[in-house]
Design a protein around this motif. Structure first.
Motif, PDB file in Angstrom:
ATOM      1  N   SER A  42       0.846  -1.193   0.000  1.00  0.00           N
ATOM      2  CA  SER A  42       0.000   0.000   0.000  1.00  0.00           C
ATOM      3  C   SER A  42       0.882   1.243   0.000  1.00  0.00           C
ATOM      4  CB  SER A  42      -0.910  -0.005   1.234  1.00  0.00           C
ATOM      5  OG  SER A  42      -1.685   1.166   1.296  1.00  0.00           O
ATOM      6  N   ASP A  43       0.568   2.187  -0.893  1.00  0.00           N
ATOM      7  CA  ASP A  43       1.308   3.453  -1.004  1.00  0.00           C
ATOM      8  C   ASP A  43       2.775   3.265  -1.372  1.00  0.00           C
ATOM      9  OD1 ASP A  43      -0.965   5.003  -0.335  1.00  0.00           O
ATOM     10  OD2 ASP A  43      -0.612   4.619   1.795  1.00  0.00           O
ATOM     11  N   LEU A  44       3.072   2.198  -2.079  1.00  0.00           N
ATOM     12  CA  LEU A  44       4.405   1.991  -2.629  1.00  0.00           C
ATOM     13  C   LEU A  44       4.280   2.055  -4.147  1.00  0.00           C
ATOM     14  CD1 LEU A  44       5.678  -0.883  -0.309  1.00  0.00           C
ATOM     15  CD2 LEU A  44       6.590   1.442  -0.413  1.00  0.00           C
ATOM     16  N   ASP A  45       4.477   3.238  -4.701  1.00  0.00           N
ATOM     17  CA  ASP A  45       4.237   3.481  -6.124  1.00  0.00           C
ATOM     18  C   ASP A  45       5.134   2.625  -7.004  1.00  0.00           C
ATOM     19  OD1 ASP A  45       2.385   5.343  -5.376  1.00  0.00           O
ATOM     20  OD2 ASP A  45       3.767   7.047  -5.556  1.00  0.00           O
ATOM     21  N   ASN A  46       4.535   2.085  -8.054  1.00  0.00           N
ATOM     22  CA  ASN A  46       5.250   1.317  -9.072  1.00  0.00           C
ATOM     23  C   ASN A  46       5.901   0.041  -8.537  1.00  0.00           C
ATOM     24  OD1 ASN A  46       4.674   3.300 -11.064  1.00  0.00           O
ATOM     25  ND2 ASN A  46       6.396   4.531 -10.308  1.00  0.00           N
ATOM     26  N   GLN A  47       5.474  -0.409  -7.361  1.00  0.00           N
ATOM     27  CA  GLN A  47       6.033  -1.650  -6.806  1.00  0.00           C
ATOM     28  C   GLN A  47       4.972  -2.736  -6.799  1.00  0.00           C
ATOM     29  OE1 GLN A  47       8.506  -1.660  -3.358  1.00  0.00           O
ATOM     30  NE2 GLN A  47       9.192   0.452  -3.629  1.00  0.00           N
ATOM     31  N   SER A  48       5.421  -3.961  -7.042  1.00  0.00           N
ATOM     32  CA  SER A  48       4.527  -5.119  -6.996  1.00  0.00           C
ATOM     33  C   SER A  48       5.270  -6.304  -6.400  1.00  0.00           C
ATOM     34  CB  SER A  48       4.007  -5.464  -8.399  1.00  0.00           C
ATOM     35  OG  SER A  48       5.083  -5.845  -9.241  1.00  0.00           O
ATOM     36  N   SER A  49       4.518  -7.256  -5.890  1.00  0.00           N
ATOM     37  CA  SER A  49       5.081  -8.437  -5.250  1.00  0.00           C
ATOM     38  C   SER A  49       4.389  -9.681  -5.794  1.00  0.00           C
ATOM     39  CB  SER A  49       4.897  -8.339  -3.727  1.00  0.00           C
ATOM     40  OG  SER A  49       5.363  -9.501  -3.085  1.00  0.00           O
ATOM     41  N   ASN A  81       9.945 -16.953  -0.422  1.00  0.00           N
ATOM     42  CA  ASN A  81      10.479 -16.370  -1.636  1.00  0.00           C
ATOM     43  C   ASN A  81       9.400 -15.526  -2.286  1.00  0.00           C
ATOM     44  OD1 ASN A  81      12.936 -16.438  -2.904  1.00  0.00           O
ATOM     45  ND2 ASN A  81      12.754 -18.551  -3.578  1.00  0.00           N
ATOM     46  N   SER A  82       9.743 -14.362  -2.789  1.00  0.00           N
ATOM     47  CA  SER A  82       8.803 -13.604  -3.609  1.00  0.00           C
ATOM     48  C   SER A  82       9.591 -12.679  -4.532  1.00  0.00           C
ATOM     49  CB  SER A  82       7.821 -12.793  -2.753  1.00  0.00           C
ATOM     50  OG  SER A  82       8.501 -11.899  -1.910  1.00  0.00           O
ATOM     51  N   LYS A  83       9.004 -12.348  -5.666  1.00  0.00           N
ATOM     52  CA  LYS A  83       9.649 -11.439  -6.608  1.00  0.00           C
ATOM     53  C   LYS A  83       9.113 -10.040  -6.389  1.00  0.00           C
ATOM     54  CE  LYS A  83       8.630 -11.523 -11.032  1.00  0.00           C
ATOM     55  NZ  LYS A  83       8.569 -11.948 -12.450  1.00  0.00           N
ATOM     56  N   MET A  84      10.009  -9.084  -6.180  1.00  0.00           N
ATOM     57  CA  MET A  84       9.647  -7.691  -5.970  1.00  0.00           C
ATOM     58  C   MET A  84      10.051  -6.896  -7.202  1.00  0.00           C
ATOM     59  SD  MET A  84       8.382  -7.877  -2.866  1.00  0.00           S
ATOM     60  CE  MET A  84       8.317  -6.201  -2.245  1.00  0.00           C
ATOM     61  N   GLU A  85       9.114  -6.139  -7.740  1.00  0.00           N
ATOM     62  CA  GLU A  85       9.379  -5.342  -8.934  1.00  0.00           C
ATOM     63  C   GLU A  85       9.105  -3.870  -8.661  1.00  0.00           C
ATOM     64  OE1 GLU A  85       8.255  -7.418 -12.850  1.00  0.00           O
ATOM     65  OE2 GLU A  85       6.798  -8.211 -11.393  1.00  0.00           O
ATOM     66  N   THR A  86      10.024  -3.020  -9.111  1.00  0.00           N
ATOM     67  CA  THR A  86       9.861  -1.572  -9.031  1.00  0.00           C
ATOM     68  C   THR A  86      10.137  -1.007 -10.417  1.00  0.00           C
ATOM     69  OG1 THR A  86      10.658  -1.573  -6.747  1.00  0.00           O
ATOM     70  CG2 THR A  86      10.585   0.547  -7.874  1.00  0.00           C
ATOM     71  N   GLY A  87       9.085  -0.640 -11.111  1.00  0.00           N
ATOM     72  CA  GLY A  87       9.251  -0.195 -12.491  1.00  0.00           C
ATOM     73  C   GLY A  87       9.772  -1.339 -13.341  1.00  0.00           C
ATOM     74  N   THR A  88      10.942  -1.136 -13.957  1.00  0.00           N
ATOM     75  CA  THR A  88      11.555  -2.188 -14.791  1.00  0.00           C
ATOM     76  C   THR A  88      12.571  -3.019 -14.016  1.00  0.00           C
ATOM     77  OG1 THR A  88      13.242  -0.629 -15.574  1.00  0.00           O
ATOM     78  CG2 THR A  88      11.226  -0.839 -16.894  1.00  0.00           C
ATOM     79  N   ALA A  89      12.864  -2.640 -12.770  1.00  0.00           N
ATOM     80  CA  ALA A  89      13.836  -3.379 -11.955  1.00  0.00           C
ATOM     81  C   ALA A  89      13.121  -4.448 -11.128  1.00  0.00           C
ATOM     82  CB  ALA A  89      14.589  -2.418 -11.042  1.00  0.00           C
TER      83      ALA A  89
END
Length: 203
Positions: A42-49, A81-89
């Protein structure tokens, strides 16, 4: 956090008192699970898990209070384990630790075994958490703050089937209620969720 620890300890103490004062049947077992975990952000722009696979191992005590009701405290050690993405990284988040859930189970019998299902709280403690590429200890404090909080508290659900020989198959879901962020806790939140599928054996 102290309040959450006290709540979990109260549940465990109540379990112990019931065990002493009631006519109960106590048995023990072991279990192994495959877990899939990620974070609700929540409130973490451009981030996904995104969920990834990890193992969980541990044991349990089943306290039978009635033919159709039991309490089951567990001690589990997990690797998540989880994959964290921020924009293209992107980077892999890796965490290991322990957890103490307490499930309140209802059960019904069949000719070959029994179905069981229940819910309950859990208390978790992270031993190590880091991103694979960054390789930084996220629990390490700097100026009295760390990137992540090592304590977790939440609710879980468990369903399964136990055969007459004691072998079990089960599935579970857990949702953390505690923000896992420490340094950024005033601006955003990061709560864990886990889906599991496993086998066990009750002695």
């Amino acid at each position: 956090m102290k309040k959450m620890v006290l709540v979990c300890l109260s549940v465990l103490m109540t379990t112990g008192l019931v065990t002493v004062n009631a006519q109960t049947h106590i048995s023990y077992g072991v279990k192994a699970e495959a877990n899939m975990s990620n974070f609700l952000l929540s409130d973490l722009d451009n981030q996904s898990s995104t969920m990834k696979l990890g193992p969980t191992l541990g044991g349990f005590m089943n306290i039978g209070l009635h033919e159709n009701f039991s309490i089951q405290p567990e001690v589990l050690f997990f690797y998540r384990n989880s994959k964290m993405e921020t924009g293209t990284a992107e980077d892999d988040f890796r965490q290991w630790g322990m957890q103490v859930p307490v499930y309140f189970l209802g059960q019904t019998y069949t000719n070959s075994g029994k179905f069981y299902a229940g819910v309950g709280p859990y208390l978790g403690l992270g031993f190590d958490a880091r991103y694979k590429d960054a390789d930084k200890d996220l629990y390490k404090k700097l100026n009295d703050e760390a990137d992540m909080n090592r304590w977790d508290f939440g609710l879980g659900a468990l369903v399964g089937y136990e055969f007459q020989n004691g072998i079990q198959i089960n599935a579970g879901y857990q949702l953390g209620l505690v923000d896992q962020l420490d340094a950024l806790k005033d601006d955003a939140s990061m709560r864990p969720q886990t889906v599991s599928l496993g086998v066990g054996y009750r002695f």
